[in-house]
Design an enzyme around this catalytic site. Sequence first.
Site, mmCIF file in Angstrom:
data_model
loop_
_atom_site.group_PDB
_atom_site.id
_atom_site.type_symbol
_atom_site.label_atom_id
_atom_site.label_comp_id
_atom_site.label_asym_id
_atom_site.label_seq_id
_atom_site.Cartn_x
_atom_site.Cartn_y
_atom_site.Cartn_z
ATOM 1 C CE LYS A 257 125.142 20.983 -2.392
ATOM 2 N NZ LYS A 257 124.368 19.809 -2.133
ATOM 3 C CE LYS B 47 124.069 20.282 -9.280
ATOM 4 N NZ LYS B 47 124.039 18.983 -8.676
ATOM 5 C CE LYS C 142 117.690 16.132 -4.868
ATOM 6 N NZ LYS C 142 119.072 16.060 -4.382
HETATM 7 N N1 AQP Z 1 121.065 18.893 -13.307
HETATM 8 C C1 AQP Z 1 121.425 17.625 -13.313
HETATM 9 N N2 AQP Z 1 121.593 16.971 -14.481
HETATM 10 C C2 AQP Z 1 121.934 15.660 -14.490
HETATM 11 N N3 AQP Z 1 122.132 14.926 -13.361
HETATM 12 C C3 AQP Z 1 121.969 15.534 -12.181
HETATM 13 N N4 AQP Z 1 122.074 15.104 -10.901
HETATM 14 C C4 AQP Z 1 121.805 16.121 -10.061
HETATM 15 N N5 AQP Z 1 121.510 17.233 -10.756
HETATM 16 C C5 AQP Z 1 121.610 16.902 -12.082
HETATM 17 C C6 AQP Z 1 122.397 13.746 -10.521
HETATM 18 O O1 AQP Z 1 121.382 13.286 -9.641
HETATM 19 C C7 AQP Z 1 121.969 12.348 -8.723
HETATM 20 C C8 AQP Z 1 121.544 12.653 -7.331
HETATM 21 O O2 AQP Z 1 122.089 13.875 -6.918
HETATM 22 P P1 AQP Z 1 122.146 14.212 -5.358
HETATM 23 O O3 AQP Z 1 120.798 14.387 -4.812
HETATM 24 O O4 AQP Z 1 122.943 13.185 -4.653
HETATM 25 O O5 AQP Z 1 122.965 15.522 -5.243
HETATM 26 P P2 AQP Z 1 123.318 16.621 -6.258
HETATM 27 O O6 AQP Z 1 124.157 16.072 -7.346
HETATM 28 O O7 AQP Z 1 123.932 17.741 -5.453
HETATM 29 O O8 AQP Z 1 121.885 17.035 -6.840
HETATM 30 P P3 AQP Z 1 121.083 18.376 -6.630
HETATM 31 O O9 AQP Z 1 119.764 18.197 -7.288
HETATM 32 O O10 AQP Z 1 121.906 19.534 -7.061
HETATM 33 O O11 AQP Z 1 120.868 18.385 -5.064
HETATM 34 P P4 AQP Z 1 121.183 19.526 -4.026
HETATM 35 O O12 AQP Z 1 120.494 20.745 -4.545
HETATM 36 O O13 AQP Z 1 120.611 19.016 -2.739
HETATM 37 O O14 AQP Z 1 122.675 19.674 -3.977
HETATM 38 C C9 AQP Z 1 123.474 12.386 -8.958
HETATM 39 O O15 AQP Z 1 123.848 11.268 -9.740
HETATM 40 C C10 AQP Z 1 123.675 13.664 -9.713
HETATM 41 O O16 AQP Z 1 124.809 13.608 -10.545
#
Ligand code: AQP
Length: 338
Positions: free
Chosen positions: A116, A198, A201
């Site tokens: 990040k 991965k 969002k």
């Molecule tokens: N691609 C993925 N595959 C499986 N699990 C995933 N998680 C996120 N992306 C994947 C799981 O979703 C939960 C919530 O995640 P988060 O919103 O707390 O943050 P993150 O892991 O950083 O998810 P994002 O979608 O990538 O958000 P941004 O873009 O805002 O950083 C967690 O249990 C995560 O493991």
Amino acid sequence: MAEEAKKRVFSGVQPTGKITLGNYLGAIRNWTPLQEQYDCLFCVVDLHSLTVAQVPAELRKNTLDLVALYIACGLDPNKSALFIQSHVHEHAELAWILDTVAYVGELNRMTQFKDKSRKHADNINMGLMNYPVLMASDILLYQTQYVPVGKDQVQHVELTRDIAERFNARYSDTFVVPECLVSKTGSSIKSLQEPTAKMSKSDPNDNAVLSLTDDADAIRRKLRRAVTDSDTDVHCVHHSANKPGVSNLLNIYSLMSGTTVAEAERLFEGKGYGTFKDAVADVVISVLQPIQAEQKRLLADKSYLESVLKDGAEKASCIAQKTLSKVYRKVGLIPKIR
Ligand code: AQP
């Protein structure tokens, strides 16, 4: 004989944008069956989302959308506490105490912080670095035994364990040391455009991400454009390094249809990618459409959502207060005179 207390589960998702199929398959979907066996708390972690720039009005909308989505995906407010992180002020307060136990060196080594920091080079704020300490606070506050997360969050749960053990060693037994629950299959859904990364969002490329609110046309279009390989047949070894795009789509198909990857491979053997991608789209659409309809219905019932959030925060606060006052006592703070 007294009934044995149920073990506790805590998890959350950040309201940082449109929730992805990765968030669903890696996290939210796996929470639903846990409600039958454990004492569950599921949180919308809005304080975490502030670590990257947010538009306040969008953050408010995303937060309520996510609460409705939790319920639409099968989380039952009568079984689990559903709440918003900032409604329970103890999260931020315990994070401060844990900050005095966590080391700068270990926070600096966190993969998500490094990623990040690269993506948001103009906004490497202290919150971004402190993210795992706030996450440790979320988990430890509830004396959580199990934390169901996707693979990308495992490192943070491991750090939480280290912080809990360090605190317990320094101040005597205080926190339950939590364990990760990572599903074997959905724990790492990949980007449709860059299938070694991965699905996230906050990915600026909309074609890379299947969002839970995408309509049927968008789902079909994005899947048709998904990166696969130069071959025309689907015969990939699951998670094969050579065919990560096909592997990812087979994984999605298998998780959404309830078949195994091997069965899916057999089903599409010899068929072209066009037929395969349309079949993946069909199954994704058929699972998501009822969730979308239910989310829409819930969002129209604001007073119901408010009552769910009020009850959830009350239940969470009750546990959080107990842990925080224990922690304050252990570290030597004088309790407030009442
Ligand atoms: N691609 C993925 N595959 C499986 N699990 C995933 N998680 C996120 N992306 C994947 C799981 O979703 C939960 C919530 O995640 P988060 O919103 O707390 O943050 P993150 O892991 O950083 O998810 P994002 O979608 O990538 O958000 P941004 O873009 O805002 O950083 C967690 O249990 C995560 O493991």
